[in-house]
Write a protein that holds these residues in place. Structure first.
Motif, PDB file in Angstrom:
ATOM      1  N   GLU B  89       0.839  -1.205  -0.135  1.00  0.00           N
ATOM      2  CA  GLU B  89      -0.029  -0.034   0.000  1.00  0.00           C
ATOM      3  C   GLU B  89       0.824   1.157   0.232  1.00  0.00           C
ATOM      4  OE1 GLU B  89      -2.977   0.411  -0.314  1.00  0.00           O
ATOM      5  OE2 GLU B  89      -3.314   2.731   0.378  1.00  0.00           O
ATOM      6  N   SER B  90       2.059   1.150   0.863  1.00  0.00           N
ATOM      7  CA  SER B  90       2.697   2.411   0.819  1.00  0.00           C
ATOM      8  C   SER B  90       3.426   2.759  -0.508  1.00  0.00           C
ATOM      9  CB  SER B  90       3.666   2.376   2.037  1.00  0.00           C
ATOM     10  OG  SER B  90       4.947   1.632   1.721  1.00  0.00           O
ATOM     11  N   THR B 120       9.139  16.273   3.801  1.00  0.00           N
ATOM     12  CA  THR B 120       7.894  16.181   4.612  1.00  0.00           C
ATOM     13  C   THR B 120       6.829  14.995   3.998  1.00  0.00           C
ATOM     14  OG1 THR B 120       7.690  18.427   4.837  1.00  0.00           O
ATOM     15  CG2 THR B 120       5.778  17.417   5.510  1.00  0.00           C
ATOM     16  N   ILE B 121       6.573  15.025   2.626  1.00  0.00           N
ATOM     17  CA  ILE B 121       5.857  13.785   2.148  1.00  0.00           C
ATOM     18  C   ILE B 121       6.554  12.623   2.425  1.00  0.00           C
ATOM     19  CG2 ILE B 121       5.304  13.004   0.040  1.00  0.00           C
ATOM     20  CD1 ILE B 121       4.915  15.851  -1.045  1.00  0.00           C
ATOM     21  N   MET B 122       7.825  12.424   2.216  1.00  0.00           N
ATOM     22  CA  MET B 122       8.411  11.227   2.479  1.00  0.00           C
ATOM     23  C   MET B 122       8.226  10.739   3.881  1.00  0.00           C
ATOM     24  SD  MET B 122       9.404  10.450  -0.677  1.00  0.00           S
ATOM     25  CE  MET B 122      10.363   9.165  -0.593  1.00  0.00           C
ATOM     26  N   SER B 123       8.462  11.664   4.943  1.00  0.00           N
ATOM     27  CA  SER B 123       8.443  11.143   6.214  1.00  0.00           C
ATOM     28  C   SER B 123       6.968  10.712   6.641  1.00  0.00           C
ATOM     29  CB  SER B 123       9.110  12.186   7.111  1.00  0.00           C
ATOM     30  OG  SER B 123       8.243  13.277   7.191  1.00  0.00           O
ATOM     31  N   ASP B 124       6.006  11.588   6.146  1.00  0.00           N
ATOM     32  CA  ASP B 124       4.656  11.430   6.504  1.00  0.00           C
ATOM     33  C   ASP B 124       4.292   9.916   5.959  1.00  0.00           C
ATOM     34  OD1 ASP B 124       4.316  13.715   7.645  1.00  0.00           O
ATOM     35  OD2 ASP B 124       3.292  14.561   5.981  1.00  0.00           O
ATOM     36  N   SER B 125       4.860   9.803   4.763  1.00  0.00           N
ATOM     37  CA  SER B 125       4.632   8.236   4.182  1.00  0.00           C
ATOM     38  C   SER B 125       4.814   7.111   5.062  1.00  0.00           C
ATOM     39  CB  SER B 125       5.152   8.095   2.741  1.00  0.00           C
ATOM     40  OG  SER B 125       4.509   9.135   1.893  1.00  0.00           O
ATOM     41  N   GLU B 126       6.128   7.442   5.445  1.00  0.00           N
ATOM     42  CA  GLU B 126       6.855   6.514   6.509  1.00  0.00           C
ATOM     43  C   GLU B 126       6.053   6.295   7.803  1.00  0.00           C
ATOM     44  OE1 GLU B 126      11.306   6.301   7.866  1.00  0.00           O
ATOM     45  OE2 GLU B 126      11.115   7.414   6.129  1.00  0.00           O
ATOM     46  N   ALA B 127       5.416   7.405   8.202  1.00  0.00           N
ATOM     47  CA  ALA B 127       4.721   7.376   9.452  1.00  0.00           C
ATOM     48  C   ALA B 127       3.587   6.653   9.236  1.00  0.00           C
ATOM     49  CB  ALA B 127       4.527   8.836   9.891  1.00  0.00           C
ATOM     50  N   LEU B 128       2.774   6.907   8.091  1.00  0.00           N
ATOM     51  CA  LEU B 128       1.814   6.325   7.768  1.00  0.00           C
ATOM     52  C   LEU B 128       1.929   4.527   7.657  1.00  0.00           C
ATOM     53  CD1 LEU B 128      -0.305   8.607   5.479  1.00  0.00           C
ATOM     54  CD2 LEU B 128      -1.235   7.638   7.740  1.00  0.00           C
ATOM     55  N   GLU B 129       3.239   4.208   6.986  1.00  0.00           N
ATOM     56  CA  GLU B 129       3.431   2.930   6.887  1.00  0.00           C
ATOM     57  C   GLU B 129       3.316   2.537   8.238  1.00  0.00           C
ATOM     58  OE1 GLU B 129       7.824   2.155   5.352  1.00  0.00           O
ATOM     59  OE2 GLU B 129       6.345   2.858   3.373  1.00  0.00           O
ATOM     60  N   HIS B 130       4.186   2.916   8.929  1.00  0.00           N
ATOM     61  CA  HIS B 130       4.572   2.347  10.521  1.00  0.00           C
ATOM     62  C   HIS B 130       3.228   2.215  11.088  1.00  0.00           C
ATOM     63  CE1 HIS B 130       5.634   2.244  14.750  1.00  0.00           C
ATOM     64  NE2 HIS B 130       6.583   1.342  14.293  1.00  0.00           N
ATOM     65  N   ALA B 131       2.191   3.255  11.028  1.00  0.00           N
ATOM     66  CA  ALA B 131       0.949   3.087  11.877  1.00  0.00           C
ATOM     67  C   ALA B 131       0.159   2.146  11.102  1.00  0.00           C
ATOM     68  CB  ALA B 131      -0.110   4.493  11.671  1.00  0.00           C
ATOM     69  N   GLY B 132       0.150   1.834   9.840  1.00  0.00           N
ATOM     70  CA  GLY B 132      -0.585   0.860   9.203  1.00  0.00           C
ATOM     71  C   GLY B 132       0.060  -0.280   9.672  1.00  0.00           C
TER      72      GLY B 132
END
Lengths: 594, 240
Positions: B89-90, B120-132
Motif C-alpha cells: 500500500e505504501s 515532509t511527504i516522504m516522512s509522512d508516508s513513512e509514518a503512515l507506513e508504520h501506523a498501518g
C-alpha cells in the motif's frame, strides 16, 4: 558492532540531562520496585487458591481469604503508584533532556558560518532542532523504565523458580528461552546487512523524490514527458521490494517468537501429566501448577515489550546521528589576539575561497581595495564571485588564502560584535521578523527612539509603506495580511542600515523589482544610506554604478578589469560588452512600454 | 466503513479492504490465544475433580496440538495481512502522491521550499507506513477481540464475569471524562509547539540578518525563555 565505536544512545542523552540525571536513575529504581511489588498481587491470588484447595471441602476454614484479597489489591495499588512516580521522574528528565538538546543546537547554529542553513536546507535544520530532539523523549520517558522491568521481572521469576517448584519454573522458562533465541536470530549480522540496505533504499528514494519534485515545474513549463517520474517510480518500487523481502525474511522468526512466547501452557500441562502418570495426584502438584498458570501471562507481556524496543533504539540512534550532523560543523575559529579597525578602508589581498572541497574556487586570488568613504562597485555575470567577496568582508566565512582587512585589521582578529557594528550588510533578500516595523529596525539599535526610527524610515523612502499600514510603525508584519513586497522589504532593511550608521556598508542590489516606481525609491534610499560611508556595492543595473569611484569586473572568481566607468568603456573589454547589452535591454524595455 | 478508513488513513480502495482484513486477522490471532486458556481451565477442572488424567493424555495432546496450530496459522495470517499489505500500500500511496504533484499548478511550486516539501511527504508516508503495520489494525483488532472475550466470559459464570469485566466501563468513563482535561493540556502544548516551530524557522531564516546586527543572542534568549520552556515544561498527556 556499532555500539563499541560510539557511546551508547543513553550516555549521549545523559550528557544533556544536567541536574536531572538523578531523576532518570530514580525512575529506574522506582520502576524496578514497581515490577517487584507488581508480582505480589499474583502471589496473594495464588495463596487464596491454595487455601481453598487445602481446606476443600471445609470452606469455612479458609480464614485468610479476606486478608490475602486485601493485600492483593493493596500491592497492586502500590505497584501502580510507584510505577506512576517512576514515569513522572522519567518524563520530567526526558523533557529536560530534549529541551537542553534544542538549546544546545540553537546556540551552536548561532555560531556557525552564515549560509550553513541554506546549504543544509532550513526545513531540514528545523526538523533536526525540533523533531530529532523530541524523538528521544520516548526512550527516556517510557522505554528505559520498561526495560528495567523487563530485566527485573524475569530475575524475580527465576528466584521464585527455586523457591517454589523448579520443575514447573523450568517448564515456563524453556519457551521464553526459545523465543529469545528467535529474537536474537532476527538481530543477527544478517540483520545489520539488511538494515544498511534498507537505509540505502530509503535514501535513494528520497534523493529521487527531490529530483522529481524539483523537475516538476521545469517539466510543466516546457511540456516535456516526465522522465524523472520513471526513475522516481523505480526507486519507490525498489524500496517496496526491499521492504517486502525484508518482511519475508523476518516472518519465520517473528511467527516462531509469538508462538513460543505463548506455549508455556503446553509445557505446564505436559509436565503435570508426566508427574501424575503414576497416579500420584497430590495437592502440591496442583497448587504449583496453578502458581505457574497465574504467572505465565506476565512473561508474555514482558517479552512483547522487549520485542518492540529494538525498533525504538534504532530511531534514537538515527536521531542522534542527525543531531550530531549539525553539532559537528565547526564554528569560525576565534582568534587569540584582538585587533580593532583603525579607519574604514576595506582591503582584500590575494584571497581564495572554495564553498566545498571539490567545487571550483568561488573567488580565486582576488585583490580589491576601497579607501575611506569610497564607493566601490562589483559587477560581473552571476556566479562570478561578487556575493562571496561581500560575505568574506563581513566574515560570514573565512578566506582559505590571503587576508581580508578592515581599517588595517584582519577581520579574523576583530571581535564579532565590533565587526558587525563596523559593517552593515543590506542583503538582496533581507528577511524581516514577524514583529512590528519599529522592532525590526531596533534589531540594529535596541535603544533607538521612535523619532530616530521615523527619520531612518523617511530617509529610506519608506514613508508610503508606513502610511499604508494600519498601525504605522507598530504594525506587526505578517499579521492581518500585512505583507511587504520584495522591494519594500529591502527599503525597510535599508532603513535598518541607516539607523545602524555603520562606517562600512555592503549593498546587494535586488535583481528584480515588481515595478519601476519601487526601483526608483530603492535607488534613492541607497543614495541616502551611502552618504559618509565606505560602500561596497554589488550591482545588477549598471546605471546605478556610473558614479562609483572604482568598478571591479569579476568573472569566474577573478578580477578581469578595474577602473572607473569612463576608463572601462574605453578599454572595450567585458565591461564594455556588458554595458552595451544593458543599454540594449533598457531601450528595448522603454520601447516596449511606450 | 471502507470509505471511513480511506479518508482517515489516506488509503486506496485496496488498502482500505486490506486494512479490514488486517483487523480481522488481529482479532483471529487474539482469539486463538484464548484457546490455551480454555484448555488450562478444563485441565484444572479435571485435576480437581479427580479424573483419571492418564486416560486423558491423548485428549490433551490433541488439544495442545490444535491450539499450537491455531496460533501458528493466525499469527502467520496476521503478519501477512499487516506487514505485507502495508508495504504494498505504501508503494501505491507514494506513486499516487507523485502523480498528484505532477498535476498541481505551477504557482504551488513557486511558493514552497521544494526540499522541505519532499522530505515532509516522504516522512509522512513513512509514518503512515508504520501506523498501518504496527498500530491501526492492532488497535481496532484488540478492541473487537476484547469485546468478544468479555461476552464469552458471561457464558461461564456471569457473576465472575462481572467481577472481571467491571473495570472496562469504569476505565472508559475515566478516559472519556478526563478527555477534556487532557485536551486542554494537549491544546496548550500544541500551541506552544507551533510557536516554537515558527520561532525556530524564523531564527534559521533570519540568522544572517540577525547576526549582521549582533541580535542573534537576544533573539535566541527570547526563543528559549518563552516557547521552548513552555513546549517542554508540560507533562505529555498524549505520549503515554
Amino acid at each position: 558492532m556499532e555500539e563499541k565505536k560510539k557511546p551508547s544512545a543513553f550516555s549521549v542523552l545523559m550528557k544533556y540531562a544536567g541536574g536531572h540525571k538523578a531523576l532518570t536513575y530514580l525512575s529506574f529504581v522506582l520502576s524496578a520496585a514497581a515490577a517487584v511489588v507488581g508480582l505480589l498481587p499474583f502471589v496473594y491470588l495464588w495463596r487464596i487458591i491454595k487455601e481453598v484447595i487445602e481446606v476443600n471441602p471445609n470452606f469455612n476454614e479458609a480464614v485468610n481469604i479476606t486478608h490475602n484479597g486485601r493485600m492483593a489489591v493493596l500491592s497492586a495499588l502500590v505497584s501502580m503508584l510507584v510505577y506512576f512516580a517512576a514515569l513522572m521522574c522519567s518524563h520530567v528528565s526526558a523533557f529536560r533532556v530534549a529541551g537542553n538538546m534544542k538549546k544546545e543546537l540553537l546556540k551552536h547554529i548561532a555560531m556557525l558560518p552564515v549560509g550553513f542553513a541554506d546549504e543544509m536546507g532550513s526545513g531540514k535544520v528545523r526538523r533536526v532542532v525540533l523533531d530529532a530532539t523530541s524523538s528521544t523523549e520516548t526512550l527516556l520517558a517510557h522505554n528505559l523504565p520498561d526495560m528495567v522491568q523487563a530485566v527485573v521481572t524475569p530475575i524475580c521469576m527465576v528466584v521464585m523458580l527455586f523457591v517454589y517448584d523448579w520443575r514447573f519454573g523450568f517448564a515456563c522458562l524453556v519457551p521464553v528461552i526459545i523465543a529469545f533465541a528467535m529474537m536474537m536470530r532476527m538481530a543477527g549480522p544478517g540483520m545489520q546487512e539488511d538494515m544498511r540496505n534498507y537505509q540505502n533504499a530509503l535514501e535513494n528514494m528520497s534523493n529521487e523524490a527531490v529530483e522529481y519534485i524539483r523537475g516538476v515545474p521545469v517539466v510543466k513549463t516546457f511540456g516535456q514527458t516526465v522522465f524523472s517520474f520513471h526513475r522516481f517510480k523505480k526507486s519507490i518500487d525498489e524500496y517496496s521490494d526491499f521492504c517486502i523481502h525484508y518482511t519475508k525474511s523476518c516472518r519465520t522468526p517473528m511467527v516462531l517468537f509469538t508462538l513460543f512466547v505463548n506455549t508455556a501452557f503446553a509445557f505446564l500441562i505436559g509436565l503435570t501429566l508426566f508427574l501424575t502418570k503414576s497416579g500420584n495426584y497430590t495437592q502440591d502438584i496442583l497448587i504449583n501448577f496453578l502458581f505457574y498458570v497465574i504467572f505465565t501471562p506476565i512473561i508474555v507481556t514482558t517479552m512483547n515489550r522487549v520485542m518492540f524496543m529494538s525498533e525504538n533504539t534504532m530511531q534514537i540512534n538515527d536521531a542522534i546521528t542527525r543531531i550530531n550532523s549539525i553539532l559537528d560543523i565547526k564554528p569560525l575559529a576565534e582568534s587569540e589576539k584582538t585587533e580593532s579597525p583603525n579607519g574604514t578602508s576595506v582591503e582584500l589581498k590575494n584571497v581564495t575561497y572554495h564553498y566545498s572541497e571539490d567545487a571550483k574556487a568561488a573567488v580565486d586570488n582576488i585583490s580589491i581595495k576601497a579607501d575611506k568613504d569610497q564607493i566601490i562597485a562589483l559587477v560581473g555575470p552571476s556566479g562570478s564571485g561578487k556575493t562571496t567577496v561581500a560575505g568574506l568582508i563581513s566574515r560570514f566565512f573565512d578566506a582559505e588564502e590571503g587576508t581580508v582587512k578592515i581599517g588595517g585589521a584582519d577581520v579574523r582578529n576583530i571581535n564579532k560584535n565590533t565587526l558587525m557594528n563596523t559593517v552593515s550588510y543590506v542583503f538582496q533578500d533581507s528577511k524581516l521578523l514577524k514583529r512590528s516595523i519599529a522592532d525590526n529596525l531596533r534589531i540594529a539599535k535596541p535603544n533607538a527612539t521612535d523619532k530616530e526610527i521615523a527619520e531612518a524610515l523617511k530617509a529610506a523612502q519608506c514613508s508610503n509603506i508606513i502610511a499604508r499600514l494600519p498601525q504605522g510603525i507598530n504594525t506587526v508584519l505578517g499579521s492581518e495580511g500585512t505583507y511587504l513586497s520584495g522591494g519594500e522589504q529591502q527599503r525597510i532593511a535599508i532603513a535598518r542600515a541607516i539607523l545602524k550608521k555603520a562606517p562600512v556598508v555592503i549593498l546587494d542590489e535586488a535583481t528584480a523589482f515588481a515595478d519601476p516606481e519601487n526601483e526608483a525609491l530603492v535607488q534613492k534610499a541607497f543614495t541616502e544610506l551611502t552618504k559618509q560611508s565606505t560602500v561596497i556595492m554589488i550591482a545588477h543595473r549598471l546605471s546605478t554604478i556610473r558614479n562609483a569611484d572604482k568598478i571591479y569586473v569579476l568573472d569566474n572568481g577573478k578580477v578581469v578589469e578595474e577602473g572607473n566607468h569612463e576608463k572601462l568603456i574605453k578599454r572595450s573589454g567585458l565591461y564594455k560588452s556588458m554595458w552595451d547589452e544593458y543599454q540594449k535591454a533598457v531601450s528595448w524595455k522603454v520601447g516596449k512600454t511606450v | 466503513m471502507i470509505n471511513l478508513l480511506k479518508r482517515k488513513f489516506a488509503l486506496s480502495d485496496k488498502g482500505a479492504k486490506d486494512m479490514i482484513i488486517a483487523i480481522i486477522a488481529v482479532v483471529a490471532s487474539n482469539l486463538a490465544l484464548m484457546f490455551p486458556v480454555s484448555l488450562l481451565y478444563m485441565f484444572t477442572g479435571d485435576y480437581i475433580n479427580g479424573e483419571n488424567l492418564s486416560a486423558k493424555i491423548p485428549f490433551y495432546a490433541v488439544g495442545i496440538i490444535i491450539c499450537l496450530v491455531l496460533i501458528l496459522i493466525t499469527t502467520i495470517w496476521q503478519y501477512n495481512a499487516t506487514f505485507f499489505a502495508t508495504y504494498i500500500e505504501s508503494g501505491t500511496r507514494r506513486i499516487s502522491l507523485a502523480e498528484k504533484l505532477r498535476k498541481l499548478p505551477l504557482s504551488f511550486f513557486a511558493k514552497r521550499d521544494l526540499a522541505d516539501l519532499t522530505s515532509t511527504i516522504m516522512s509522512d508516508s513513512e509514518a503512515l507506513e508504520h501506523a498501518g503495520s504496527h498500530q491501526i489494525p492492532q488497535y481496532y483488532g484488540s478492541i473487537i477481540s476484547t469485546l468478544i472475550i468479555c461476552v464469552g466470559l458471561f457464558f461461564f459464570h456471569w457473576k465472575m464475569a462481572i467481577a472481571a469485566v467491571w473495570v472496562v466501563p469504569i476505565s472508559l468513563i475515566i478516559v472519556l471524562t478526563s478527555k477534556r482535561v487532557q485536551n486542554h493540556f494537549t491544546r496548550k502544548q500544541v500551541a506552544a509547539k507551533i510557536d516554537l516551530n515558527e520561532g525556530v524557522q524564523e531564527f534559521i531564516e533570519t540568522s544572517r540578518d540577525l547576526k549582521s546586527n549582533n541580535a542573534e543572542n537576544e533573539y535566541l534568549d527570547g526563543l528559549v525563555n518563552y516557547p521552548l520552556s513552555k513546549a517542554n515544561g508540560l507533562p505529555a498527556s498524549s505520549s503515554s
